[in-house]
Design a protein around this motif. Structure first.
Motif, PDB file in Angstrom:
ATOM      1  N   GLY A 278       0.693  -1.235  -0.163  1.00 51.14           N
ATOM      2  CA  GLY A 278      -0.116   0.124   0.046  1.00 51.14           C
ATOM      3  C   GLY A 278       0.995   1.343   0.040  1.00 51.14           C
ATOM      4  N   LYS A 279       1.913   1.335  -0.454  1.00 53.73           N
ATOM      5  CA  LYS A 279       3.032   2.321  -0.693  1.00 53.73           C
ATOM      6  C   LYS A 279       2.945   3.284  -1.976  1.00 53.73           C
ATOM      7  N   LEU A 280       2.147   2.578  -2.743  1.00 55.06           N
ATOM      8  CA  LEU A 280       2.104   3.504  -4.021  1.00 55.06           C
ATOM      9  C   LEU A 280       0.781   3.969  -4.562  1.00 55.06           C
ATOM     10  N   VAL A 281      -0.460   3.403  -4.072  1.00 54.95           N
ATOM     11  CA  VAL A 281      -1.576   3.752  -4.393  1.00 54.95           C
ATOM     12  C   VAL A 281      -2.519   3.853  -3.405  1.00 54.95           C
ATOM     13  N   PRO A 282      -3.230   5.005  -3.086  1.00 54.99           N
ATOM     14  CA  PRO A 282      -4.057   5.302  -1.876  1.00 54.99           C
ATOM     15  C   PRO A 282      -5.166   4.123  -1.669  1.00 54.99           C
ATOM     16  N   SER A 283      -5.195   3.614  -0.554  1.00 49.43           N
ATOM     17  CA  SER A 283      -5.871   2.386  -0.169  1.00 49.43           C
ATOM     18  C   SER A 283      -7.222   2.508  -0.666  1.00 49.43           C
ATOM     19  N   GLU A 284      -7.904   3.769  -0.565  1.00 53.22           N
ATOM     20  CA  GLU A 284      -9.310   3.828  -1.205  1.00 53.22           C
ATOM     21  C   GLU A 284      -9.428   3.392  -2.780  1.00 53.22           C
ATOM     22  N   LEU A 285      -8.313   3.526  -3.278  1.00 52.57           N
ATOM     23  CA  LEU A 285      -8.262   3.358  -4.752  1.00 52.57           C
ATOM     24  C   LEU A 285      -7.559   1.941  -5.148  1.00 52.57           C
ATOM     25  N   SER A 286      -6.970   1.342  -4.306  1.00 51.14           N
ATOM     26  CA  SER A 286      -6.453   0.309  -4.751  1.00 51.14           C
ATOM     27  C   SER A 286      -7.183  -0.876  -5.181  1.00 51.14           C
ATOM     28  N   LYS A 287      -8.395  -0.786  -4.754  1.00 51.31           N
ATOM     29  CA  LYS A 287      -9.326  -1.797  -5.484  1.00 51.31           C
ATOM     30  C   LYS A 287      -9.892  -1.570  -6.727  1.00 51.31           C
TER      31      LYS A 287
END
Length: 357
Positions: A278-287
């Motif tokens: 989770g160091k590259l993409v905001p968590s709310e967008l990772s999905k």
């Protein structure tokens, strides 16, 4: 030789991320005493393989490496040196998706933005309904430009602009919006969007947002008509019109550029470690990242892979991002005949990452 012959396999094995899924409580992969060299030797013994390298990383530290087969066809050139660069092919698309989602997280782009609004007049058919999210997830219905049959693997004189690739896709029947259809054209358009939104070329954004921050010092994006891999490396081969294997050490990056990242096992492992943690993409967008293929080791390992003429590469990564096994095999047969190579790579991963299962 039309590139269209390889298009299906180029996109066969594109996926990851377990970071968008619930992570099992016991997600840490327990790497056993399996012999990585034997696993890689087994891949090298698969029909059509010239040479293969594999490296295992745990918490960013290399825990094993192996090379088998040879650097050149016919048993020549010795083994591929450890740490060699190779084309990661469609794994590049995950890097591009990460950049786009970073831009969305910064408010510079909306995933619901319509293609026709972001790139007016570039595609046309149905672009008033196609969203950025559709492009990322391959649900736009836009066909793959390679299906047009207009691109030759051995063409090193024609410099294509992204808009020309998009126009070539228009010659192929449109698919259904909302239905999954793997298409490299989606990522040609996303690359154009990155450049429009940032004002920088795509290679510069990859370097600034991914390669430099993650210490991927040996990774770069191929952009030239006749790009070759820098430094000692394995050579792949692709059949010409007469069925003879020809060296494809160089590829026309103006048509292959969407899949054009050239990397090492160390660097590509660093990318997937950061992405899964989770160091590259905001968590709310990772999905919004592409869905993973069926995972190994009881659901704790997923894979991302890709193929181009002469190369098949895959990175297996644990759900918690701690463990990666990167494998790259150079080929002497056309990609559509190399399904057994992918099976052998999966078996190698199961041997190394899933001991006792």
């Amino acid at each position: 030789m039309s590139r269209a012959r390889t298009a299906g396999v180029t996109g066969l094995a594109f996926a990851l991320l377990a970071s968008s899924l619930p992570t099992p409580a016991n997600a840490a992969v327990q790497v056993g005493p399996a012999d990585i060299r034997q696993a890689i030797d087994n891949v090298a013994g698969t029909d059509g393989v010239v040479g293969v390298i594999g490296e295992l990383y745990v918490d960013g530290k290399r825990k094993g490496q192996a090379s088998a087969g040879t650097r050149l066809i016919g048993g020549k050139g010795g083994r591929i040196p450890a740490g060699s660069r190779y084309r990661i092919a469609s794994q590049t698309k995950l890097m591009e998706a990460a950049v786009v989602l970073q831009l969305a997280g910064e408010g510079k782009l909306g995933l619901d933005d319509k293609l026709g609004d972001v790139l007016p007049g570039v595609y046309g058919e149905g672009d008033e309904k196609i969203t950025v999210q559709d492009l990322i997830r391959h649900t736009s219905g836009i066909p793959d430009f390679t299906e047009s049959g207009k691109f030759d693997v051995f063409d090193f004189t024609t410099a294509y602009k992204p808009i020309e690739l998009v126009r070539a896709a228009r010659a192929v029947p449109q698919g259904e919006l909302g239905k999954y259809r793997y298409s490299t054209t989606n990522y040609v358009l996303l690359g154009m969007i990155i450049e429009k939104v940032t004002g920088h070329d795509r290679a510069a954004e990859f370097q600034r947002r991914l390669f430099a921050p993650l210490g991927m010092k040996h990774t770069y994006l191929a952009t030239k008509i006749s790009d070759q891999i820098k430094g000692p490396h394995g050579h792949g081969y692709h059949s010409d019109a007469k069925g003879r294997p020809r060296d494809v050490d160089r590829l026309n990056a103006t048509s292959y550029g969407v899949e054009g990242a050239i990397s090492t096992a160390h660097d590509v492992s660093a990318f997937f470690r950061a992405l899964n943690q989770g160091k590259l993409v905001p968590s709310e967008l990772s999905k919004q990242l592409p869905r993973p293929f069926p995972e190994l080791c009881g659901g704790t390992v997923s894979s991302a892979s890709g193929g181009l003429p002469g190369i098949s590469s895959v990175t297996f990564s644990s759900a918690d991002g701690r463990t990666q096994l990167a494998i790259a095999a150079t080929l002497k047969i056309d990609n559509e005949k190399a399904m057994a190579v992918g099976d052998a790579m999966k078996q190698a991963a199961e041997t190394v990452l899933c001991p006792g299962r």
